[in-house]
Design an enzyme around this catalytic site. Structure first.
Site, mmCIF file in Angstrom:
data_model
loop_
_atom_site.group_PDB
_atom_site.id
_atom_site.type_symbol
_atom_site.label_atom_id
_atom_site.label_comp_id
_atom_site.label_asym_id
_atom_site.label_seq_id
_atom_site.Cartn_x
_atom_site.Cartn_y
_atom_site.Cartn_z
ATOM 1 N N ARG A 1 13.116 4.659 12.547
ATOM 2 C CA ARG A 1 11.819 5.436 12.536
ATOM 3 C C ARG A 1 11.130 5.340 13.921
ATOM 4 O O ARG A 1 11.588 5.190 14.800
ATOM 5 C CB ARG A 1 11.027 5.076 11.120
ATOM 6 C CG ARG A 1 11.916 5.475 10.038
ATOM 7 C CD ARG A 1 11.252 5.285 8.798
ATOM 8 N NE ARG A 1 9.962 6.132 8.581
ATOM 9 C CZ ARG A 1 9.104 5.951 7.565
ATOM 10 N NH1 ARG A 1 9.257 4.890 6.715
ATOM 11 N NH2 ARG A 1 8.231 6.770 7.487
ATOM 12 N N HIS B 1 12.660 -2.753 2.155
ATOM 13 C CA HIS B 1 12.132 -1.344 2.516
ATOM 14 C C HIS B 1 13.190 -0.275 2.147
ATOM 15 O O HIS B 1 14.363 -0.426 2.250
ATOM 16 C CB HIS B 1 12.165 -1.306 4.135
ATOM 17 C CG HIS B 1 11.241 -2.382 4.563
ATOM 18 N ND1 HIS B 1 9.856 -2.342 4.541
ATOM 19 C CD2 HIS B 1 11.404 -3.626 5.312
ATOM 20 C CE1 HIS B 1 9.311 -3.473 5.045
ATOM 21 N NE2 HIS B 1 10.215 -4.274 5.596
ATOM 22 N N ALA C 1 3.108 -0.708 4.737
ATOM 23 C CA ALA C 1 2.586 -0.601 6.208
ATOM 24 C C ALA C 1 2.190 -2.191 6.546
ATOM 25 O O ALA C 1 1.932 -2.251 7.825
ATOM 26 C CB ALA C 1 1.454 0.257 6.096
ATOM 27 N N TYR D 1 11.179 8.607 0.965
ATOM 28 C CA TYR D 1 10.905 7.665 -0.035
ATOM 29 C C TYR D 1 11.587 7.938 -1.582
ATOM 30 O O TYR D 1 11.537 7.065 -2.254
ATOM 31 C CB TYR D 1 9.385 7.177 -0.167
ATOM 32 C CG TYR D 1 8.778 6.809 0.912
ATOM 33 C CD1 TYR D 1 9.487 5.618 1.471
ATOM 34 C CD2 TYR D 1 7.830 7.323 1.420
ATOM 35 C CE1 TYR D 1 8.938 4.867 2.824
ATOM 36 C CE2 TYR D 1 7.488 7.097 2.734
ATOM 37 C CZ TYR D 1 7.792 5.707 3.349
ATOM 38 O OH TYR D 1 7.458 5.121 4.641
ATOM 39 N N GLU E 1 12.619 -9.405 1.735
ATOM 40 C CA GLU E 1 11.909 -8.246 2.133
ATOM 41 C C GLU E 1 12.615 -7.158 1.706
ATOM 42 O O GLU E 1 13.839 -6.898 2.091
ATOM 43 C CB GLU E 1 11.687 -8.437 3.772
ATOM 44 C CG GLU E 1 11.023 -7.445 4.272
ATOM 45 C CD GLU E 1 10.715 -7.634 5.815
ATOM 46 O OE1 GLU E 1 11.200 -8.741 6.246
ATOM 47 O OE2 GLU E 1 10.546 -6.650 6.398
ATOM 48 N N PRO F 1 0.796 -1.128 -0.287
ATOM 49 C CA PRO F 1 -0.124 -0.022 -0.009
ATOM 50 C C PRO F 1 0.878 1.258 -0.027
ATOM 51 O O PRO F 1 1.984 1.446 0.690
ATOM 52 C CB PRO F 1 -1.014 -0.055 1.333
ATOM 53 C CG PRO F 1 -0.247 -1.128 2.055
ATOM 54 C CD PRO F 1 0.376 -2.135 1.199
ATOM 55 N N ASN F 2 0.350 2.329 -0.731
ATOM 56 C CA ASN F 2 1.024 3.641 -0.739
ATOM 57 C C ASN F 2 2.146 3.509 -1.817
ATOM 58 O O ASN F 2 2.658 4.652 -1.897
ATOM 59 C CB ASN F 2 0.946 4.144 0.461
ATOM 60 C CG ASN F 2 -0.218 4.145 1.000
ATOM 61 O OD1 ASN F 2 -1.177 5.002 0.774
ATOM 62 N ND2 ASN F 2 -0.299 3.864 2.519
ATOM 63 N N ARG G 1 5.074 10.835 -2.421
ATOM 64 C CA ARG G 1 4.654 10.720 -1.117
ATOM 65 C C ARG G 1 6.091 10.985 -0.400
ATOM 66 O O ARG G 1 7.061 10.400 -0.750
ATOM 67 C CB ARG G 1 4.034 9.465 -0.777
ATOM 68 C CG ARG G 1 5.033 8.198 -0.746
ATOM 69 C CD ARG G 1 4.480 6.883 -0.097
ATOM 70 N NE ARG G 1 4.026 6.846 1.170
ATOM 71 C CZ ARG G 1 4.367 5.633 1.612
ATOM 72 N NH1 ARG G 1 4.886 4.541 1.226
ATOM 73 N NH2 ARG G 1 4.216 5.248 3.065
ATOM 74 N N ASN H 1 8.003 -5.797 -0.839
ATOM 75 C CA ASN H 1 8.039 -4.476 0.059
ATOM 76 C C ASN H 1 6.616 -4.374 0.639
ATOM 77 O O ASN H 1 5.821 -3.809 -0.123
ATOM 78 C CB ASN H 1 8.442 -3.036 -0.772
ATOM 79 C CG ASN H 1 8.507 -2.130 0.294
ATOM 80 O OD1 ASN H 1 7.825 -2.150 1.570
ATOM 81 N ND2 ASN H 1 9.048 -0.815 0.034
HETATM 82 C C1 DQA Z 1 8.432 1.092 3.955
HETATM 83 C C2 DQA Z 1 8.411 1.288 5.285
HETATM 84 C C3 DQA Z 1 6.907 1.012 5.922
HETATM 85 O O1 DQA Z 1 7.285 1.374 7.324
HETATM 86 C C4 DQA Z 1 5.943 1.896 5.281
HETATM 87 O O2 DQA Z 1 4.536 1.983 5.951
HETATM 88 C C5 DQA Z 1 5.986 1.840 3.887
HETATM 89 C C6 DQA Z 1 7.148 1.786 3.285
HETATM 90 C C7 DQA Z 1 9.644 1.228 2.909
HETATM 91 O O3 DQA Z 1 9.790 0.855 1.879
HETATM 92 O O4 DQA Z 1 10.478 1.951 3.744
HETATM 93 O O5 DQA Z 1 4.865 2.391 3.395
HETATM 94 O O6 DQA Z 1 7.907 -0.384 3.493
#
Ligand code: DQA
Length: 149
Positions: free
Chosen positions: A109, A102, A79, A25, A100, A12-13, A20, A76
């Site tokens: 964070r 990120h 959230a 990011y 995995e 998501p997102n 964003r 990835n």
């Molecule tokens: C994320 C880190 C997560 O905590 C966050 O909710 C994201 C992106 C990252 O790529 O740093 O949406 O996975």
């Protein structure tokens, strides 16, 4: 030789990449990132399939139908990293190895980001290196499934 299929999943997102929270990011859009990754995958003779969804159910479905087709997953979970046992179970059920990733360093964070439901069942974790992490994951998979055969 038939190309091996690797599936890149973004949660998501991440469709908003480039729009964003740029400081965290970065500025590249998901579309551009995927284009660059496909180019690199092509160079590695990997068939890279990509999928992004904001929906937990769609992400689970994608993983479920990947059994027997996909050799490796780069995920990835965004959230859902911190919340989704359902997504974790989906990965366990198909038994496809995954990395995995990120973009940000989830350990530097907010405290709630330091918990991942995926890390202990992943074959590796890349975090905090920006979008470079996606390329490194692809390279690691190349080493694992193609070079080391
Ligand atoms: C994320 C880190 C997560 O905590 C966050 O909710 C994201 C992106 C990252 O790529 O740093 O949406 O996975």
């Amino acid at each position: 030789m038939k190309k091996k299929t690797v599936l890149l999943i973004n949660g998501p997102n991440l469709n908003l990449l480039g729009k964003r929270e740029n400081k965290i990011y970065g500025k590249i859009t998901l579309k551009k990132l995927v284009k660059k990754l496909k180019k690199k995958a092509n160079f590695f003779k990997i068939h890279l399939k990509t999928f992004q969804s904001n929906s937990e159910s769609k992400l689970i479905k994608k993983i479920q139908i990947s059994k027997k087709i996909v050799k490796y997953i780069i995920i990835n979970p965004a959230a859902y990293t911190h919340t989704s046992i359902a997504l974790r179970d989906a990965l366990l059920s198909v038994n496809i190895p995954f990395i995995e990733i990120h973009i940000s360093n989830i350990y530097s964070r907010e405290n709630f980001r330091a918990n991942s439901w995926f890390s202990d069942i992943s074959s590796g974790i890349i975090c905090g290196l920006g979008i470079k992490g996606y390329f490194l994951a692809l390279e690691a998979i190349y080493d694992k499934i193609i070079k080391e055969k």
